[in-house]
Design an enzyme around this catalytic site. Structure first.
Site, PDB file in Angstrom:
ATOM      1  N   LYS A 211      -6.086  -6.926  -5.106  1.00  9.51           N
ATOM      2  CA  LYS A 211      -7.547  -7.023  -5.199  1.00  9.51           C
ATOM      3  C   LYS A 211      -7.937  -7.875  -6.409  1.00  9.51           C
ATOM      4  CE  LYS A 211     -11.686  -4.302  -5.933  1.00  9.51           C
ATOM      5  NZ  LYS A 211     -12.331  -3.006  -6.041  1.00  9.51           N
ATOM      6  N   GLU A 217       2.729  -5.906 -12.018  1.00  6.32           N
ATOM      7  CA  GLU A 217       3.868  -5.775 -11.100  1.00  6.32           C
ATOM      8  C   GLU A 217       3.811  -6.842 -10.015  1.00  6.32           C
ATOM      9  OE1 GLU A 217       1.894  -3.353 -12.152  1.00  6.32           O
ATOM     10  OE2 GLU A 217       2.930  -1.422 -12.275  1.00  6.32           O
ATOM     11  N   GLY A 268      -9.564  -0.408  -4.143  1.00  9.10           N
ATOM     12  CA  GLY A 268      -8.175  -0.715  -3.772  1.00  9.10           C
ATOM     13  C   GLY A 268      -7.606   0.282  -2.778  1.00  9.10           C
ATOM     14  N   ARG A 269      -7.824   1.588  -3.030  1.00  9.51           N
ATOM     15  CA  ARG A 269      -7.238   2.608  -2.145  1.00  9.51           C
ATOM     16  C   ARG A 269      -8.015   2.755  -0.846  1.00  9.51           C
ATOM     17  NH1 ARG A 269      -9.091   4.287  -6.859  1.00  9.51           N
ATOM     18  NH2 ARG A 269     -10.881   5.661  -6.978  1.00  9.51           N
ATOM     19  N   GLU A 354      -6.234   9.550  -7.056  1.00  5.89           N
ATOM     20  CA  GLU A 354      -6.863   8.475  -7.831  1.00  5.89           C
ATOM     21  C   GLU A 354      -8.385   8.572  -7.696  1.00  5.89           C
ATOM     22  OE1 GLU A 354      -5.126   4.218  -8.999  1.00  5.89           O
ATOM     23  OE2 GLU A 354      -6.007   4.156  -7.011  1.00  5.89           O
ATOM     24  N   HIS A 385      13.388  22.246   6.045  1.00 10.50           N
ATOM     25  CA  HIS A 385      14.760  22.488   5.578  1.00 10.50           C
ATOM     26  C   HIS A 385      14.900  22.121   4.107  1.00 10.50           C
ATOM     27  CE1 HIS A 385      16.074  23.392   9.649  1.00 10.50           C
ATOM     28  NE2 HIS A 385      15.167  22.491   9.991  1.00 10.50           N
ATOM     29  N   LYS A 494      -1.170   0.833 -18.968  1.00  7.78           N
ATOM     30  CA  LYS A 494      -0.999  -0.625 -18.806  1.00  7.78           C
ATOM     31  C   LYS A 494      -1.046  -1.304 -20.174  1.00  7.78           C
ATOM     32  CE  LYS A 494      -3.316  -0.903 -14.276  1.00  7.78           C
ATOM     33  NZ  LYS A 494      -4.418  -1.468 -13.513  1.00  7.78           N
TER      34      LYS A 494
END
Ligand code: F6P
Length: 525
Positions: A211, A217, A268-269, A354, A385, A494
Site C-alpha cells: 500500500k 521487508e 491494508g488489512r 490489528e 489432535h 520499525k
C-alpha cells in the site's frame, strides 16, 4: 467534529450496567439446561445471512442477554456509525481517512442518480474503482492467457500478503493449473533464496504489493528479486514486474511502470478487494474475481440494511463484546473444517488484532475494559489432535468458531462425512461434556462455540465470509469506541529496528538496555 467522535462509549450506557447485573446472575447459565428448557433455542439463535448460515445457539447467551446486547448497540450509536462508514465519512479519525473497502465491491451504476442515498457524493470514487478494476482484470486475463508466464510471485507483507495468499489457497479448486503462485513476505532471506533457484526470469511475473511502497521487508525483497532478475538475464522489467500500491510514484521511482493503484481509504488489512487482489484475479480469472466481490457486496448490504437483531455481523460482534468484557475471555479459536481455509486463522488474526488491539478510546483516554481477543487456530481435524485437549479440559474457557462447508469439491468416498461428523462432534462435546467420577476423564462441558456453515466454498461464498468477518470486527470496535482502522502500534518496532541495524555491524551498544545490548553483542557479525 465527525460523527464517530459523538459515539457513546459502551461503558457509559445504561445497558452496560444492566449487562453487568445480568452477568452476575448469569454465573449459573448452562447451555445444556438452556436447550432442555427451550425447544426452539436452535431456531431463535440461528441467523441466515448471504451465503452463510450461523448457529449461535451454543453460545452463553439467553434472550434477555441478547436483548440487552442489542440495547447496548443502540445506545452506543452502532447504526449511525455503520452508516457513517457506508457514507464515506472520515471515521478513521487519527488519520483523517474514510473507510471504504466496501466500495471496492459495490457494483457500478449507470448514472449518479442510481446511487442510494448516502452514496451520492461517492460517484467519482466508484467510477475510479471500476476503471481500475477493469484495467486490473484485463491485465489478469492477459497474464492468465500468457503461457510463457508459469510462476507468479507476490512480494508483500501483512495485508499485502495474508489476504491474497489465503484466498488463492481457499479457492484452489477454481485456480488455473497453468501457473504456480508463490507468496514472499518475510525479510528473512531464506524465503526468497529458497524460491529463486526454482524460477526462470523469462517465465516469472513479480507482483510487488505494498500500500505504502515503503515497507522495509517488501522493499528489500523487491530489490533482491529485481537484482536476481537482471543478474539472470531478465530483460523486460515492464513485462515481468507490476506494482500494486497507493504510491504509484514510488513504484515508478523503483523502476516499475506497470502499476495498479488503490486509495488511502482502503486499510491494508482490508485491501484484498483492491489491486492487492491481483494474484487472486490471475488465479481464478476475472469472472471469478467479480463473483468474489459480489458475494462480499451481498454481505455488505446485509450488514447495512438488516435490523440489528437479524444482522449476523452485529450478532457476532455483540457476542464478542459479551465474552471479552463480561466473561473476560481473552481469546477466540478459529477452526475451519476445510483444509483450503488453512490460512484463514492467520488472516483473521491480523484483521481482528490489528484493528481492535487498541488501549485508548477515540479521545485518547485509556480504556478501563478489554479490547481485541487473541485469535488463533488451525484447520480441523488437525487441531483436534493438537490443542483441542486444552479446549475441552483446560482451566480457561476459549470460545471456538467452527467454519464448515457442506459440499466437498473432491470425490473421495467417505472423507466428507468423516470431516463433518468431526466438526459436529467437537462442537457437541464442548457443550455437553461428560461426567466421570475419576476426574481425569471428566469433561466440564458448557464451553461455547459458534458454527458458521457455507453450502459450498465458491468465490462468492468466500467473499461473503470474509466481509462478514470484517464487519463483526467493526461492530466490536464501534462499541469499544476505538479506531479500528489505524495501527500506530506497529511503528515503534520499525523505528528501533532502523537504529539497531547499523549497530549489528559496529557493535555500538551505547544507550541500549542491558538485554538488547547483551544480545546484540552475541549477534554482532
Ligand atoms: O506494519 C503493519 C502494516 O502497515 C500493515 O497494516 C500492512 O498490512 C502491512 O504493514 C504492509 O503494509 P504495506 O502494504 O504498506 O507494505
Amino acid at each position: 467534529m465527525t460523527k464517530s467522535i459523538e459515539r457513546v462509549r459502551c461503558d457509559a450506557t445504561p445497558a452496560w450496567v444492566e449487562l453487568q447485573d445480568a452477568y452476575a446472575e448469569h454465573g449459573a447459565f448452562d447451555l445444556r439446561q438452556a436447550f432442555d428448557a427451550d425447544a426452539e433455542r436452535f431456531a431463535s439463535f440461528s441467523q441466515e445471512a448471504p451465503y452463510v448460515f450461523a448457529d449461535l445457539s451454543k453460545n452463553l447467551i439467553d434472550e434477555a442477554t441478547q436483548t440487552l446486547l442489542l440495547a447496548l448497540a443502540e445506545q452506543s450509536g452502532l447504526a449511525p456509525h455503520r452508516d457513517a462508514m457506508f457514507a464515506g465519512e472520515k471515521i478513521n479519525t487519527t488519520e483523517q481517512r474514510a473507510v471504504m473497502h466496501w466500495l471496492l465491491r459495490h457494483p457500478p451504476v449507470a448514472k449518479k442518480a442510481d446511487l442510494r442515498d448516502g452514496m451520492k457524493g461517492l460517484s467519482a470514487e466508484l467510477a475510479d474503482v471500476h476503471s481500475t478494476l477493469k484495467a486490473m482484470l484485463a491485465y489478469a486475463e492477459k497474464m492468465r492467457a500468457d503461457s510463457k508466464i508459469t510462476d507468479v510471485v507476490n512480494i508483500g507483507i501483512g495485508g499485502s500478503d495474508l489476504g491474497p495468499q489465503m484466498a488463492v489457497l481457499a479457492l484452489d479448486s477454481f485456480v488455473t493449473q497453468d501457473k504456480r503462485f508463490h507468496f514472499i513476505s518475510n525479510v528473512d532471506g531464506h524465503e526468497l533464496a529458497a524460491l529463486l533457484p526454482r524460477l526462470k526470469p523469462e517465465n516469472t511475473l513479480f507482483l510487488i504489493a505494498s500500500k505504502t511502497f515503503t515497507t522495509n521487508e517488501t522493499m528489500m525483497n523487491a530489490r533482491s528479486a529485481k537484482s536476481w532478475f537482471e543478474a539472470n538475464g531478465g530483460k523486460d522489467i515492464a513485462r515481468h514486474f507490476a506494482a500494486l500500491t497507493t504510491n504509484v510514484s514510488a513504484a515508478k521511482d523503483f523502476g516499475i511502470d506497470t502499476t495498479f493503484g488503490f486509495w488511502d481509504w482502503v486499510g491494508g488489512r482490508y485491501s484484498l478487494w483492491s489491486a492487492i487482489g491481483l494474484p487472486l484475479a490471475i488465479a481464478i480469472g476475472a469472472d471469478g474475481f467479480r463473483e468474489f466481490l459480489a458475494g462480499a457486496h451481498a454481505m455488505d448490504e446485509h450488514f447495512r440494511t438488516a435490523p440489528l437483531a437479524e444482522n449476523l455481523p452485529v450478532r457476532l460482534g455483540l457476542i464478542d463484546v459479551w465474552y471479552r468484557n463480561f466473561h473476560k475471555f481473552t481469546s477466540r479459536s478459529i477452526a475451519p473444517y476445510h483444509s483450503a481455509l488453512r490460512r484463514l486463522p492467520a488472516y483473521l488474526q491480523q484483521l481482528e488484532m490489528e484493528s481492535n488491539g487498541k488501549q485508548v478510546d477515540l479521545a485518547g483516554r485509556r480504556l478501563p475494559y478489554g479490547t481485541s481477543p487473541v485469535l488463533w487456530g488451525e484447520p480441523g481435524t488437525n487441531g483436534q489432535h493438537a490443542y483441542f485437549q486444552m479446549l475441552h479440559q483446560g482451566t480457561d474457557v476459549v470460545p471456538v468458531e467452527f467454519i464448515a462447508v457442506k459440499k466437498a469439491r473432491h470425490t473421495l468416498a467417505g472423507h466428507q462425512p468423516a470431516l463433518l461428523s468431526n466438526v459436529l462432534a467437537q462442537a457437541q462435546a464442548l457443550m455437553v461434556g461428560k461426567v466421570d467420577a475419576g476426574g481425569h476423564r471428566n469433561f466440564p462441558g458448557n464451553r461455547p462455540s459458534t458454527f458458521l456453515l457455507l453450502e459450498e466454498l465458491t468465490p462468492a461464498s468466500f467473499g461473503a465470509l470474509i466481509a462478514l468477518q470484517e464487519h463483526r470486527v467493526f461492530v466490536s470496535g464501534a462499541l469499544w469506541c476505538i479506531n479500528s482502522f489505524d495501527q500506530w502500534g506497529v511503528e515503534l518496532g520499525k523505528v528501533l529496528a532502523k537504529d539497531i541495524e547499523p549497530r549489528l555491524a559496529s557493535g555500538d551498544v551505547k544507550g541500549l538496555d542491558g538485554s538488547t545490548a547483551g544480545l546484540l553483542a552475541r549477534l554482532k557479525h
